[in-house]
Design a protein around this motif. Structure first.
Motif, short mmCIF file in Angstrom:
data_model
loop_
_atom_site.label_atom_id
_atom_site.label_comp_id
_atom_site.label_asym_id
_atom_site.label_seq_id
_atom_site.Cartn_x
_atom_site.Cartn_y
_atom_site.Cartn_z
N ASP A 139 3.55 -3.81 -4.13
CA ASP A 139 4.08 -4.01 -4.98
C ASP A 139 4.24 -2.59 -5.76
N PHE A 140 2.75 -2.58 -6.08
CA PHE A 140 2.04 -1.26 -7.14
C PHE A 140 3.32 -0.49 -6.58
N ILE A 141 2.88 0.27 -5.23
CA ILE A 141 4.19 1.19 -4.24
C ILE A 141 5.23 0.98 -4.86
N ILE A 142 5.97 0.35 -4.39
CA ILE A 142 7.62 0.25 -3.92
C ILE A 142 7.72 -0.01 -6.26
N GLU A 143 7.28 -1.05 -6.74
CA GLU A 143 7.74 -1.08 -7.86
C GLU A 143 7.53 0.35 -9.21
N ASP A 144 6.22 0.47 -8.89
CA ASP A 144 5.60 1.92 -9.69
C ASP A 144 5.60 3.47 -9.38
N LEU A 145 4.73 3.69 -7.96
CA LEU A 145 4.76 4.66 -7.90
C LEU A 145 5.98 5.88 -6.92
N THR A 146 7.09 4.63 -6.00
CA THR A 146 8.45 5.46 -5.90
C THR A 146 8.77 6.23 -7.16
N ASP A 158 -5.10 14.95 9.31
CA ASP A 158 -4.24 15.82 10.11
C ASP A 158 -3.04 15.03 9.87
N THR A 159 -2.25 13.59 8.90
CA THR A 159 -1.52 12.38 9.63
C THR A 159 -0.61 12.66 8.16
N LYS A 160 -1.82 13.35 7.15
CA LYS A 160 -1.04 14.22 5.87
C LYS A 160 -0.16 12.94 5.23
N PRO A 161 -0.73 12.13 4.30
CA PRO A 161 -0.69 10.77 3.65
C PRO A 161 -0.06 11.32 1.83
N ASP A 162 0.87 10.66 1.86
CA ASP A 162 0.98 10.80 0.32
C ASP A 162 0.26 9.87 -0.75
N ILE A 163 0.40 8.73 -0.31
CA ILE A 163 -0.37 7.40 -0.53
C ILE A 163 -1.50 6.98 0.24
N LEU A 164 -3.17 7.18 -0.10
CA LEU A 164 -3.82 6.22 0.80
C LEU A 164 -4.37 4.91 0.26
N VAL A 165 -4.72 3.55 1.01
CA VAL A 165 -5.00 2.57 0.47
C VAL A 165 -5.42 2.42 1.39
N ALA A 166 -7.10 2.52 1.11
CA ALA A 166 -8.35 1.79 1.42
C ALA A 166 -9.16 1.08 0.78
N ARG A 186 7.12 7.45 -10.31
CA ARG A 186 5.99 8.47 -10.55
C ARG A 186 5.57 9.60 -9.44
N LEU A 187 6.82 10.00 -8.28
CA LEU A 187 6.25 10.46 -7.14
C LEU A 187 7.83 11.36 -6.72
N LYS A 188 8.70 9.80 -7.77
CA LYS A 188 10.10 10.68 -7.03
C LYS A 188 10.26 10.90 -5.78
N LYS A 189 9.73 10.11 -5.00
CA LYS A 189 10.24 9.47 -3.70
C LYS A 189 10.65 8.08 -3.37
N PRO A 190 11.38 8.17 -2.64
CA PRO A 190 12.25 6.89 -2.09
C PRO A 190 11.31 6.27 -1.39
N LEU A 191 11.18 5.00 -1.19
CA LEU A 191 10.22 3.98 -0.36
C LEU A 191 10.12 5.07 1.21
N ASN A 192 11.33 4.83 1.65
CA ASN A 192 10.98 5.62 3.34
C ASN A 192 10.86 6.60 3.74
N GLU A 193 10.61 8.01 2.29
CA GLU A 193 9.84 8.92 2.37
C GLU A 193 8.39 8.92 2.63
N LEU A 194 7.85 8.00 1.65
CA LEU A 194 6.51 8.06 1.21
C LEU A 194 5.92 8.00 2.52
N ARG A 195 4.49 8.65 2.67
CA ARG A 195 3.38 8.87 4.38
C ARG A 195 2.25 7.97 3.14
N ILE A 196 2.51 6.52 3.80
CA ILE A 196 1.09 5.48 3.48
C ILE A 196 0.39 5.41 4.78
#
Length: 424
Positions: free
Chosen positions: A157-164, A226-234, A166-176
């Motif tokens: 929810d934080f990614i959807i409601e906030d980070l999209t 190698d995967t080059k994610p924008d966001i990592l959840v660990a 701040r990172l100025k990227k739509p959800l479908n373009e974010l590499r998570i």
């Protein structure tokens, strides 16, 4: 001696005996078994919880205790699931304990609650989160802290409601990307994130588990790089979180936002281990401190006292799990035990199931309402608190700040996107 006089003496003697017995009972302490990892790999977090729970005990005892009876802790060192079972059985069979609490980590909570239930003992779980804790048909186990799925849902929810934004990227373009330790807690949270992400039409670009006792993170970090994610959840525990961050720096693996989940990334010792590079990392976990406006006025006073005492004792603010440990045990002391007469497990169970506390009733923003094989989402669930608070906080130069959801937030997120290692 006349009959009436003899009867009066007997009656007075009996009355004195009853009064003496009641007085003696009133003076006897309420003994509670506390199962926490005080040594071993989980010790740092276990001691955090132990200190918070001691503060709660002291605050209650200074008020006169519970109905005139002081609280006494009998501790057990639950260093592992096997030790958790052994220590729980020792407290029950050797010490006569009828109420247990703890246990910090999910593997320990699963084991301790299992042993307590087998002996018919009331177990009040403070921070263990694995979903299985309340889905085994147990009648005397109550999980006050949030279940594992909420940790992941809040992160998403934080990614959807906030980070999209701040990172100025739509959800479908974010590499998570999703990385999880493959034992009880990590797997449970990972499963929850994966399922919840699917409902939000999120496709993870990376989704792998690992052994939390691994000593070399090179293969994992290299794969992620190698995967080059924008966001990592660990999802990690303390030692593996430290190893990962050090290896990520060494291999120059960078992401725009990093969200750690609970234990490893919420540990105060993380700053001691990786220094100021911890600043900017987000943590999905129990709130360490919430906006006081969400708390009931009387709860704010309790919160102020807790934080004051904790910082004086530990020389720093509490982590989220410590605040959760305090909140949970405080609820036991103020909402359950004062209503008990026999302190038998069935009586305590009935009291717990009647609790209906709104959010903001506990120091960490939680309320309490337990499932009882009546929850539509899972009819097999009993003893899970549906009003437990989980949020996202951020490491900052000043300490830590709650940033999500807005009602709990104490500060706006900073350092988004997260600077590369060379600039941190």
């Amino acid at each position: 001696m006349k009959t009436w006089l003899r009867l009066s003496v007997v009656a007075i003697g009996a009355l004195i005996g009853v009064v003496a017995a009641n007085f003696a009972q009133a003076q006897e302490p309420i003994r509670i078994g506390v199962l926490l990892p005080l040594t071993g790999p989980f010790a740092k977090n276990g001691i955090e919880n132990w200190e918070a729970m001691q503060i709660a005990r002291d605050m209650i005892n200074e008020r006169g205790g519970i109905n005139g009876r002081k609280i006494e802790y009998v501790s057990g060192d639950a260093t592992s699931p096997a030790a958790g079972i052994s220590e729980t059985e020792r407290l029950i069979t050797k010490e006569g304990i009828k109420i247990t609490t703890g246990s910090f980590a999910s593997p320990l909570a699963i084991a301790v609650s299992q042993a307590a239930e087998r002996h018919g003992v009331f177990h009040w779980e403070t921070t263990g989160a694995a979903e299985i804790i309340t889905r085994r048909g147990f009648k005397h186990t109550f999980q006050v802290g949030a279940p594992a799925r909420l940790y992941g849902q809040v992160a998403v929810d934080f990614i959807i409601e906030d980070l999209t934004k701040r990172l100025k990227k739509p959800l479908n373009e974010l590499r998570i990307a999703l990385l999880w330790e493959n034992r009880a807690f990590g797997k449970s949270v990972g499963d929850g994130i994966r399922a919840y992400a699917t409902t939000k039409n999120i496709k993870l670009v990376y989704d792998e588990g690992y052994d939390q006792f691994a000593t070399d993170m090179t293969p994992i970090v290299q794969k992620l790089k190698d995967t080059k994610p924008d966001i990592l959840v660990a999802i990690s525990f303390p030692n593996d979180a430290i190893l990962f961050q050090r290896k990520a720096k060494e291999l120059d693996f960078n992401v725009a936002a990093f969200i750690g989940v609970s234990a490893g990334y919420s540990s105060p010792d993380l700053r001691n281990s990786i220094g100021s590079t911890v600043n900017g990392l987000f943590v999905s976990d129990f709130p360490p401190k919430v906006n006081p406006n969400v708390l009931k006025p009387e709860v704010r006073k309790v919160a102020d006292e807790f934080y004051k005492r904790y910082e004086a004792k530990m020389k720093r603010p509490p982590a989220g799990h410590a605040a959760a440990g305090f909140s949970a045990i405080w609820a036991l002391f103020t909402e359950v035990l004062p209503k008990a007469k026999t302190f038998q497990p069935d009586e305590l169970r009935d009291i717990a199931l009647k609790l209906d506390l709104p959010e903001g009733s506990l120091v960490n923003g939680s309320g309490i309402k337990f499932t009882n094989f009546d929850w539509k989402d899972n009819p097999k669930d009993a003893g899970q608190n549906l009003r437990a608070s989980i949020g996202v906080w951020q490491w900052t130069a000043q300490g830590n700040e709650e940033v999500f959801p807005a009602k709990l937030a104490t500060h706006e997120p900073v350092m988004v996107p997260l600077p590369d290692w060379s600039k941190r």
